[in-house]
Design a protein around this motif. Sequence first.
Motif, PDB file in Angstrom:
ATOM      1  N   LYS A 147     -20.947 -34.468  -6.991  1.00  0.00           N
ATOM      2  CA  LYS A 147     -22.179 -33.677  -6.976  1.00  0.00           C
ATOM      3  C   LYS A 147     -21.958 -32.183  -6.670  1.00  0.00           C
ATOM      4  N   GLY A 148     -20.705 -31.747  -6.629  1.00  0.00           N
ATOM      5  CA  GLY A 148     -20.444 -30.348  -6.262  1.00  0.00           C
ATOM      6  C   GLY A 148     -21.093 -29.344  -7.205  1.00  0.00           C
ATOM      7  N   GLU A 149     -21.511 -28.223  -6.647  1.00  0.00           N
ATOM      8  CA  GLU A 149     -22.159 -27.184  -7.459  1.00  0.00           C
ATOM      9  C   GLU A 149     -21.245 -25.993  -7.697  1.00  0.00           C
ATOM     10  N   SER A 150     -20.175 -25.894  -6.918  1.00  0.00           N
ATOM     11  CA  SER A 150     -19.348 -24.686  -6.983  1.00  0.00           C
ATOM     12  C   SER A 150     -18.477 -24.705  -8.247  1.00  0.00           C
ATOM     13  N   ARG A 151     -17.902 -23.542  -8.549  1.00  0.00           N
ATOM     14  CA  ARG A 151     -17.070 -23.419  -9.744  1.00  0.00           C
ATOM     15  C   ARG A 151     -15.662 -23.974  -9.492  1.00  0.00           C
ATOM     16  N   VAL A 152     -15.228 -23.868  -8.239  1.00  0.00           N
ATOM     17  CA  VAL A 152     -13.860 -24.258  -7.878  1.00  0.00           C
ATOM     18  C   VAL A 152     -13.905 -25.288  -6.745  1.00  0.00           C
ATOM     19  N   ILE A 153     -13.047 -26.292  -6.851  1.00  0.00           N
ATOM     20  CA  ILE A 153     -12.897 -27.279  -5.772  1.00  0.00           C
ATOM     21  C   ILE A 153     -11.443 -27.221  -5.299  1.00  0.00           C
ATOM     22  N   VAL A 154     -11.268 -27.037  -3.998  1.00  0.00           N
ATOM     23  CA  VAL A 154      -9.919 -27.127  -3.434  1.00  0.00           C
ATOM     24  C   VAL A 154      -9.834 -28.453  -2.696  1.00  0.00           C
ATOM     25  N   MET A 155      -8.854 -29.278  -3.061  1.00  0.00           N
ATOM     26  CA  MET A 155      -8.704 -30.561  -2.390  1.00  0.00           C
ATOM     27  C   MET A 155      -7.672 -30.446  -1.275  1.00  0.00           C
ATOM     28  N   ALA A 156      -8.144 -30.504  -0.046  1.00  0.00           N
ATOM     29  CA  ALA A 156      -7.240 -30.589   1.099  1.00  0.00           C
ATOM     30  C   ALA A 156      -7.034 -32.085   1.354  1.00  0.00           C
ATOM     31  N   GLY A 157      -6.089 -32.609   0.618  1.00  0.00           N
ATOM     32  CA  GLY A 157      -5.809 -34.048   0.649  1.00  0.00           C
ATOM     33  C   GLY A 157      -4.613 -34.260  -0.242  1.00  0.00           C
ATOM     34  N   VAL A 158      -4.450 -35.472  -0.765  1.00  0.00           N
ATOM     35  CA  VAL A 158      -3.270 -35.718  -1.592  1.00  0.00           C
ATOM     36  C   VAL A 158      -3.640 -35.709  -3.078  1.00  0.00           C
ATOM     37  N   HIS A 159      -2.594 -35.812  -3.920  1.00  0.00           N
ATOM     38  CA  HIS A 159      -2.783 -35.534  -5.343  1.00  0.00           C
ATOM     39  C   HIS A 159      -3.796 -36.468  -6.010  1.00  0.00           C
ATOM     40  N   PHE A 160      -3.771 -37.772  -5.648  1.00  0.00           N
ATOM     41  CA  PHE A 160      -4.704 -38.669  -6.335  1.00  0.00           C
ATOM     42  C   PHE A 160      -6.153 -38.285  -6.023  1.00  0.00           C
ATOM     43  N   ASP A 192      -5.372 -16.690   8.446  1.00  0.00           N
ATOM     44  CA  ASP A 192      -5.574 -17.546   7.269  1.00  0.00           C
ATOM     45  C   ASP A 192      -7.003 -18.088   7.232  1.00  0.00           C
ATOM     46  N   VAL A 193      -7.519 -18.472   8.388  1.00  0.00           N
ATOM     47  CA  VAL A 193      -8.896 -18.998   8.418  1.00  0.00           C
ATOM     48  C   VAL A 193      -9.863 -17.931   7.907  1.00  0.00           C
ATOM     49  N   GLU A 194      -9.730 -16.720   8.412  1.00  0.00           N
ATOM     50  CA  GLU A 194     -10.657 -15.660   7.993  1.00  0.00           C
ATOM     51  C   GLU A 194     -10.507 -15.345   6.503  1.00  0.00           C
ATOM     52  N   ALA A 195      -9.261 -15.319   6.019  1.00  0.00           N
ATOM     53  CA  ALA A 195      -9.046 -15.033   4.596  1.00  0.00           C
ATOM     54  C   ALA A 195      -9.641 -16.148   3.741  1.00  0.00           C
ATOM     55  N   ILE A 196      -9.475 -17.389   4.155  1.00  0.00           N
ATOM     56  CA  ILE A 196      -9.990 -18.519   3.353  1.00  0.00           C
ATOM     57  C   ILE A 196     -11.519 -18.481   3.317  1.00  0.00           C
ATOM     58  N   LEU A 197     -12.146 -18.170   4.435  1.00  0.00           N
ATOM     59  CA  LEU A 197     -13.618 -18.118   4.439  1.00  0.00           C
ATOM     60  C   LEU A 197     -14.106 -17.038   3.459  1.00  0.00           C
ATOM     61  N   ARG A 198     -13.410 -15.921   3.412  1.00  0.00           N
ATOM     62  CA  ARG A 198     -13.774 -14.836   2.471  1.00  0.00           C
ATOM     63  C   ARG A 198     -13.491 -15.260   1.026  1.00  0.00           C
ATOM     64  N   LEU A 199     -12.300 -15.828   0.798  1.00  0.00           N
ATOM     65  CA  LEU A 199     -11.924 -16.218  -0.566  1.00  0.00           C
ATOM     66  C   LEU A 199     -12.851 -17.293  -1.139  1.00  0.00           C
ATOM     67  N   LYS A 200     -13.316 -18.186  -0.281  1.00  0.00           N
ATOM     68  CA  LYS A 200     -14.242 -19.228  -0.771  1.00  0.00           C
ATOM     69  C   LYS A 200     -15.488 -18.581  -1.372  1.00  0.00           C
ATOM     70  N   ARG A 201     -15.989 -17.549  -0.688  1.00  0.00           N
ATOM     71  CA  ARG A 201     -17.185 -16.858  -1.220  1.00  0.00           C
ATOM     72  C   ARG A 201     -16.842 -16.144  -2.522  1.00  0.00           C
ATOM     73  N   ASP A 239     -16.270 -18.664  -5.381  1.00  0.00           N
ATOM     74  CA  ASP A 239     -17.284 -19.719  -5.520  1.00  0.00           C
ATOM     75  C   ASP A 239     -16.606 -21.092  -5.410  1.00  0.00           C
ATOM     76  N   ALA A 240     -15.911 -21.258  -4.280  1.00  0.00           N
ATOM     77  CA  ALA A 240     -15.110 -22.471  -4.077  1.00  0.00           C
ATOM     78  C   ALA A 240     -15.617 -23.268  -2.883  1.00  0.00           C
ATOM     79  N   ILE A 241     -15.420 -24.581  -2.969  1.00  0.00           N
ATOM     80  CA  ILE A 241     -15.614 -25.401  -1.764  1.00  0.00           C
ATOM     81  C   ILE A 241     -14.312 -26.145  -1.479  1.00  0.00           C
ATOM     82  N   ILE A 242     -14.142 -26.463  -0.205  1.00  0.00           N
ATOM     83  CA  ILE A 242     -12.948 -27.207   0.209  1.00  0.00           C
ATOM     84  C   ILE A 242     -13.378 -28.599   0.666  1.00  0.00           C
ATOM     85  N   LEU A 243     -12.798 -29.616   0.010  1.00  0.00           N
ATOM     86  CA  LEU A 243     -13.006 -31.001   0.425  1.00  0.00           C
ATOM     87  C   LEU A 243     -11.786 -31.405   1.245  1.00  0.00           C
TER      88      LEU A 243
END
Length: 330
Positions: free
Chosen positions: A81-94, A36-45, A48-52
């Motif tokens: 200030k994010g520049e990426s097209r997609v933001i994935v929030m590793a946190g809760v809904h709010f 999963d780690v390797e797939a996520i690193l590839r998918l982020k590229r 064009d996503a960042i994970i908060l």
Amino acid sequence: MNAPAAPSAATPAARALYERVSHVITPFEWPDFEADVEAILRLKRERDAIILAHNYQSPEIFHCVADVVGDSLALAREAAKGESRVIVMAGVHFMAETAKLLNPTKTVLIPDPRAGCSLAESIAPEDVALLRQAYPGAPVVTYVNTSAAVKAASDICCTSANAVKVVESLGVPRVIMIPDEFLAKNVAAQTRVEIVAWRGRCEVHEQFSARDIRELREAYPGAVVLAHPECPPEVVAEADFTGSTADMIGYVGRNRPARVALVTECSMSANVSVHYPEIDFVRPCALCPHMKRITLSKIRRALETMQGEVTIDPAIAAAARRAVERMLAL
Ligand code: 13P
Ligand code: SF4
């Protein structure tokens, strides 16, 4: 102690990541995470996503796939200030909603939309209207742990890192502070402004008692006790320091206590101990079931399918954004 060997199938990148977390993830657990780690690193590229990631996320998320980690305030600032097209929030809904408020044109994904928060659940916009009626003229300071609809009914937001500053910035003798009763009481102890509180509680931090802290000090002599301000005031009174999750991490980094107890969610100690293996972390912690809904495999699935997109009713988005931006401008 030398780090245990990473599983033999690991790529050099995965091996390097494993070495980073080998202090808190056993070699038996790691093979479950590696693909999963390797797939996520590839998918982020590819996306064009960042994970908060919030400080309460599990170490395999916090240390292996996140681009930005922090407390609620830092995540809101980074989202702005994010520049990426997609933001994935590793946190809760709010937290994902706050990211979307600050990035209306970006795609914000939450890997499990059921990742809620007992504080956010404790209050609705109608309750805010009733409070305003009961305390005419008192501005409403709303903890970010709330829905966008409640933020929209408020004057300004705060986090645990800036609550006193926000309250005092308003220059009034009385404010309504929602929804965390304990945070409100802990803030009231630090200011002359009268605070009208709501009765919301964090289901994780309300579990700690002053007796727990006294017993911990007996069992672990010399432990420096750091508590989150969502804890009951009696716990804060027993602690050596109180602050947001980022403030606690800052305290550990500045003071390097030989032994420390972080009175907060469980994953914090694991995440911080990766940077300070010489410190003895006592773990008087409790799990946040909402934070723990976010897993590596759900992050991977969100990036693969682009499902779990956060949307906010345009009728409330502008007012909610104003309350968050007013806080960020301070
Ligand atoms: P922080 O803003 O201190 O990271 O806290 C968020 C939270 O949900 C604490 O329970
Ligand atoms: Fe909400 Fe408490 Fe979980 Fe934080 S730890 S997300 S305040 S329930």
